[in-house]
Every structure is written in structure tokens, then in C-alpha cells.
Design an enzyme around this catalytic site. Structure first.
Site, mmCIF file in Angstrom:
data_model
loop_
_atom_site.group_PDB
_atom_site.id
_atom_site.type_symbol
_atom_site.label_atom_id
_atom_site.label_comp_id
_atom_site.label_asym_id
_atom_site.label_seq_id
_atom_site.Cartn_x
_atom_site.Cartn_y
_atom_site.Cartn_z
ATOM 1 N N THR A 105 1.480 -4.313 4.405
ATOM 2 C CA THR A 105 1.296 -4.595 5.829
ATOM 3 C C THR A 105 0.706 -5.976 6.120
ATOM 4 O OG1 THR A 105 -0.871 -3.509 5.804
ATOM 5 C CG2 THR A 105 1.040 -2.159 6.399
ATOM 6 N N ASP A 106 0.066 -6.617 5.143
ATOM 7 C CA ASP A 106 -0.598 -7.889 5.434
ATOM 8 C C ASP A 106 0.375 -8.958 5.914
ATOM 9 O OD1 ASP A 106 -2.995 -6.769 4.736
ATOM 10 O OD2 ASP A 106 -3.231 -7.861 2.853
ATOM 11 N N SER A 145 1.568 -7.400 -0.528
ATOM 12 C CA SER A 145 2.198 -8.318 0.422
ATOM 13 C C SER A 145 1.582 -9.716 0.461
ATOM 14 C CB SER A 145 2.241 -7.700 1.823
ATOM 15 O OG SER A 145 0.958 -7.492 2.340
ATOM 16 N N THR A 177 0.817 -1.214 0.000
ATOM 17 C CA THR A 177 0.000 0.000 0.000
ATOM 18 C C THR A 177 0.846 1.258 0.000
ATOM 19 O OG1 THR A 177 -1.797 -1.154 1.152
ATOM 20 C CG2 THR A 177 -1.811 1.241 1.266
#
Length: 324
Positions: free
Chosen positions: A86-87, A54, A12
Site C-alpha cells: 500500500t505504500d 512496495s 503486506t
């Protein structure tokens, strides 16, 4: 002048909203094009290594990032920042923590809002991560995650909210430092763990979450020659429904290493309960308890351990305790 290598991998932080409000990948990373002024002499060397959401990141890609950082040790680099979606950020960060010496600061950061959204946090987090990577006090603390003015250890940090900018937290232990006006300050030390230099990653390591009424179906599905190891997120302090036990025993009889963590967000698995499926019985069966890690981190550690050729007692010792 501090030379900081910024390795960009996508996520992101490198994406933008289109005219329909959908977050999409850019052909070029907008973060890498920003002019950064932190009020100190920092030379940023950008490396657009990947441009991946991610969920597309695999242990093989994590290994490539680790190898790129090892290469940087010979390039007069004083610190490294990795931008990442971030995942799976916590998994990549922990993989790096397990496979890299901590001679120089290595910092992972990301964003919850894309680069052109109102309140975008990407550039701000990137600037803070650069400041931490340029800080002498950040060395020898393992890989760090810097998000939302906080400094966390890769070992314990986890994503706790799907969209909130304050999503990254360290349950039980808390962050080890903060960043105020791009100035890092540390308040805790992390006990170092064993580092493994690996040149490949094994497949066939799985994570299973336990649930009420669970039977042995999922465990039996993994009872094959391709399965190299299993992490179980047990109930509470580390317990399983009794209907799972015959299938779990069959896996153990097949010499498949199994490690137990808790599915709870705080605390860690322990051998407390002595009933059918309780932690004490699971240990007697041959399941090893992995203390201090969540399921996804324990899986990463098991992949690294197996990839380093560990087995038996050496693997159990490597996995047993993430607290020290």
C-alpha cells in the site's frame, strides 16, 4: 466464465506476522493459494510476478507490470487484478492508468493487515477486486483501486493513514463506486486522459515539498545535467517562499521543466496570489501548474510524459490538467 488475471507483486497482502509480531515476507504468496468463491463463474489465473515490499517498487518495475498486462490482452483475459503493497500502491496504479488502454478492467488492491493477523483485510479486498475486474461496468473507467468496500480511480486516490484499513480515500472528488456483498456499483464516471505507451522510464525526476522558511538549497542541489524534471508541492493554492525564487529561476534557465502542485490534501493548485512567490508570479517565471494531482502522482505523470519523448508545449499540455 470470466478469466481474471491476478498479478501478485508482494506487499503486506502477501506477508505474515512471525512469532515476534514482526511482519515479514513469505516465500510463497498465501493469497494466491486461497480458494475463492464469489457466487459467480470466475477463473482466476495467478501470476506471482514479484514479491516486493512496495517501497522497493520503482518506475521500471511499474513498467514491467504494465507490459505484463499488455501481454494479457492477447491471452483471452476479461480483467486484471494486481495485488500490491500500500505504500506506493497509488503511484503504481496511476502509472498503469497512464500507460494502459482501458479496454478491460484493471484493478489494484492490497491490505493493511498481513495474512495471519486478526482482522486481516487482504483476502476480502482481493475478492472485491476480483468482483470489480469481472464486472462489465468497470471497463473504460481507467485503472481502479478497490479497498475497504470502495472503488476509487487511480488518478485521485491516496493513502491517508499509516495503518487504518480505511486509509485509501479520494480527497475532493470521492470514490466512484462501492462494493456490497462482492457486488460492484458505480455512481460516477471519470473523464479519460491521454494514454502513453512507453518502453522505458527516465531517471532524474524529483519531488520537492515546500515549507515555511525554505530557501534555494534543495533546488540548487538539483541543478545538474542529470535532472530531467521537478515537481514542487507548493504552499496552499500553489505558492513558494521568496528565498527559493533565485534558485528556481536558475533551474528554469537550465531548461529543466518544473510543475507545481499543492501540498494540501484537498483542492488543487491555482494561480490566485500576485505577490513575490505567489502562483501568478511562478507562472510568469515559467513554472506550469498541474491541477488535480498530488505530488507523487504528478511525478509519475512527468516520468511517463518524459519517457514518451514529450517536451515543451506537448509536455505542458500533458501535465497541465488532470481534471479533464
Amino acid at each position: 466464465m470470466k478469466n481474471i488475471l491476478a498479478i501478485h507483486t508482494g506487499g503486506t497482502i502477501s506477508m505474515s506476522q512471525n512469532e515476534n509480531g514482526e511482519v515479514i515476507q513469505n516465500d510463497e504468496n498465501p493469497i494466491a493459494k486461497q480458494t475463492i468463491n464469489l457466487g459467480q463463474d470466475i477463473n482466476i489465473i495467478n501470476d506471482d510476478l514479484f514479491n516486493l515490499p512496495s517501497p522497493h517498487v520503482t518506475p521500471e518495475i511499474m513498467l514491467q507490470i504494465s507490459q505484463r498486462i499488455r501481454k494479457a490482452y492477447n491471452e483471452n483475459i476479461d480483467g486484471v487484478v494486481i495485488t500490491h503493497g500500500t505504500d506506493t500502491l497509488e503511484e503504481t496504479a496511476y502509472f498503469l492508468d497512464l500507460t494502459l488502454p482501458s479496454n478491460i478492467p484493471v484493478v489494484v488492491t492490497g491490505a493493511m493487515r498481513s495474512s495471519n493477523e486478526i482482522g486481516s483485510d487482504g483476502l476480502y479486498n482481493f475478492m472485491n477486486a476480483l468482483a470489480v475486474a469481472a464486472c462489465d461496468d468497470a471497463a473504460d473507467k481507467g485503472v481502479l483501486v478497490v479497498m475497504n468496500d470502495e472503488i476509487h480511480t487511480a488518478r485521485y486516490v491516496t493513502k491517508t493513514h499509516t495503518t487504518n484499513v480505511d486509509t485509501f480515500r479520494t480527497p475532493t472528488f470521492g470514490p466512484i463506486g462501492i462494493v456490497s456483498k462482492h457486488q460492484p456499483a458505480f455512481y460516477q464516471e471519470l473523464i479519460q486522459s491521454e494514454i502513453c505507451e512507453i518502453n522505458h522510464t527516465v531517471d532524474g525526476v524529483y519531488l520537492i515539498k515546500s515549507f515555511a522558511g525554505m530557501d534555494g538549497t534543495l533546488f540548487d542541489a538539483l541543478n545538474n545535467v542529470d535532472t530531467k524534471g521537478i515537481i514542487i508541492e507548493g504552499l496552499g493554492a500553489g505558492n513558494l517562499p521568496p528565498a527559493t525564487l533565485p534558485a528556481v529561476q536558475r533551474l528554469l534557465d537550465a531548461n529543466i521543466p518544473i510543475f507545481l502542485v499543492s501540498r494540501c490534501i484537498n483542492g488543487f493548485a491555482q494561480d490566485i496570489y500576485d505577490y513575490q512567490g505567489g502562483g501568478i508570479e511562478l507562472e510568469k517565471m515559467g513554472i506550469e501548474i498541474c491541477r488535480g494531482l498530488n505530488g507523487q502522482k504528478a511525478r509519475i505523470k512527468l516520468i511517463v510524459g518524459l519517457s514518451a519523448g514529450k517536451s515543451g508545449k506537448d509536455l505542458n499540455k500533458f501535465m497541465a490538467n488532470a481534471i479533464s
